[in-house]
Write an enzyme that holds these catalytic residues in place. Structure first.
Site, short mmCIF file in Angstrom:
data_model
loop_
_atom_site.label_atom_id
_atom_site.label_comp_id
_atom_site.label_asym_id
_atom_site.label_seq_id
_atom_site.Cartn_x
_atom_site.Cartn_y
_atom_site.Cartn_z
CB CYS A 1 1.06 -4.00 5.32
SG CYS A 1 -0.41 -4.97 5.70
CG HIS B 1 -0.31 0.07 2.54
ND1 HIS B 1 0.04 1.26 3.15
CD2 HIS B 1 0.07 -0.90 3.41
CE1 HIS B 1 0.58 1.03 4.33
NE2 HIS B 1 0.62 -0.28 4.51
#
Length: 541
Positions: A442, A423
């Protein structure tokens, strides 16, 4: 087990040999000595049963030529960082006194050694499907029966055995690095660096020692550049910068503490690091995909590879050591533009709860909504936050899209059991740091919109302008990729660039150490030299 020399073995009938093979496989004590897992032994037994127990490597007059080819492959196992002695039959020798039972046992010992060799070479030596205490690494499986059947049917057995190794460029590069660092180790490696800060203009023995180190590591290629008594000149500064870049350090041309520590790691330890990373690359799929995305967690980078060439690279921010990013392969199937963020519980209680206690308006000021377990909305300012305990946190947090959203403007989804994705991030300043381990697992990307444009190009109706217009509208939108793209999260503390540069990085998660310990526990000794190992050669007529 007994062993047989082909050129003076007694002639035996095919039927008697098949019966002897069947007898060994039927006896749990004999079969257990083959050193195979129960699953692999079952597969081997089925292959022989399907052949009517006809041998693959033995004939009526002893061992066939294929047996010699197989042993030759085992002798070369060191070229792939494996230990030849783990596969070589204990003894293939004997004489006219050898029996049909001896031939049968030699036959099955060779097949078992092939299964172990193929497994170690193709998918790795570590047996658990997950290899560290945090549950990381999804290991590939191998079709044991297919390995043995295909070897038996191979017209070119040597070629078949060579093709078992991973075919990707990462592995091929590491194989070359392995040979180079074995030679460096055999030459004695390089000296210890002096315990001093060194910079251009200085002279003396520490500078001479630095020059010797950089010549041995290959960073100072011009051997005529500077005599041992010469000062720290521009050529030496360039070589220091080369060393620093290869080790993920700030390339300032000055030997400070971090550069000195990296230089103090000797050739033998670097060789071991290469061997461990060859093992790690074996965990990757045989087909990486075209195109595909490779995230190197230890290198803090993402690469987009298409047509065998790296078309795009960018910096990445990965999980901090306490919340490390996992290693696995997935498939990016869709993107979310202007995503909202459902906050993982560990982040809510460890990272956000202290901020909320300090300022109850933190949630509202940063676009968070507060909900109960059944989805009901809660006014954050009505909660007595001093009474909320981390071990019984009763709420769910969700952050709406916007400039402060932790996921930024786009996220890349590849559904997985780790709940990890790629992301964007509003925290752009962290990309300037050489070590970028700040996330909760992440992967944050330096250039997410550029990557999104690459992935959406196959859709045909998503231009760069349309993507940026969708972001500007601020609405959450999912976009399915017409061409899903494989993504591989790996942890390479050593690799070889396409131009031949050998890279090293610190073991930030301790996974090299864990892998080393697991291999030692398995009984594997990582080879430091390309030794042929023990075992006698097969004598054939």
């Amino acid at each position: 087990m007994a062993a047989v020399r082909a050129n003076d073995s007694p002639r035996v009938s095919a039927g008697a040999l098949a019966a002897a093979v069947a007898a060994v496989l039927a006896d749990p004590m004999d079969a257990g000595r083959l050193g195979l897992t129960a699953q692999a032994l079952e597969a081997v037994t089925k292959v022989y049963a399907d052949r009517g127990y006809a041998p693959i490597w033995s004939g009526e007059q002893g061992l066939r030529l294929g047996a010699a080819t197989l042993v030759e492959a085992f002798l070369r196992a060191g070229d792939d960082g494996l230990e030849p002695d783990e596969y070589l039959p204990r003894r293939i020798a004997g004489g006219s006194s050898a029996t049909v039972e001896d031939l049968a046992e030699a036959e099955l010992e060779l097949s078992a050694a092939l299964v172990r060799y193929a497994t170690d070479l193709k998918v790795g030596r570590l047996a658990p499907t997950r290899t560290d205490s945090r549950g990381n690494v999804l290991r590939k499986e191998i079709d044991t029966a297919a390995i043995l059947r295909d070897a038996a049917a191979a017209g070119d057995l040597g070629g078949y055995l060579r093709a078992l190794a991973p075919a990707n460029s990462l592995y091929a590069g590491m194989r070359r690095s392995l040979a180079e660092y074995r030679r460096a180790t055999a030459r004695g490696g390089w000296p210890e660096p002096a315990p001093d800060r060194l910079e251009p203009g200085q002279a003396g023995e520490p500078v001479a020692r630095l020059r010797a180190i950089l010549r041995a590591t290959g960073d100072l290629m011009n051997f005529a550049a500077g005599e041992d008594g010469a000062p720290y000149d521009e050529a030496l500064a360039v070589a220091v910068k080369s060393f620093q870049e290869r080790h993920g350090l700030l390339p300032d041309g000055v030997v400070g503490a971090e550069t000195r520590d990296a230089m103090a790691i000797g050739a033998e330890e670097r060789l071991r690091q290469i061997l461990l990373n060859m093992e790690r690359v074996r965990w990757l799929p045989d087909d990486l995909g075209d195109p595909h995305i490779m995230v190197n967690l230890a290198g803090f980078t993402l690469s987009y590879v298409e047509g065998g060439e790296t078309a795009m690279t960018m910096r990445a921010i990965v999980g901090k050591p306490g919340r490390s990013s996992p290693e696995f392969s997935g498939l990016i199937t869709y993107l979310e533009v202007n995503p909202s963020w459902s906050v993982p519980r560990i982040i809510a209680i460890e990272d956000l709860l202290p901020k909320i206690r300090k300022d109850p308006r933190f949630l509202a000021n940063n676009g968070f909504s507060l909900r109960t377990g059944n989805g009901g909305s809660v006014d954050a300012e009505s909660v007595n936050w001093s009474a909320i305990r981390a071990d019984s946190f009763p709420y769910a947090l969700r952050q709406k899209p916007g400039p402060s959203n932790a996921l930024g403007q786009v996220k890349f989804m590849f559904p997985n059991s780790f709940d990890v994705y790629l992301h964007d991030t509003p925290a752009r300043g962290l990309f300037s740091q050489p070590v970028r381990a700040y996330s909760s697992g992440c992967i944050r990307l330096e250039k997410p919109l550029e990557l999104a444009a690459r992935l959406l190009a196959a859709n045909g109706n998503w231009s760069d302008e349309r993507l940026r217009a969708a972001v500007a509208r601020g609405e959450t939108r999912s976009v399915i990729l017409s061409r899903p793209v494989p993504v591989h999260l790996t942890y390479l503390t050593s690799w070889r660039d396409p131009d031949g540069t050998v890279q090293f990085r610190p073991d930030i998660y301790g996974r090299d150490r864990e892998m080393d310990e697991a291999l030692v526990a398995r009984g594997t000794q990582l080879v430091a030299v390309n030794a042929a190992g023990g075992g006698a050669a097969v004598a054939l007529p």
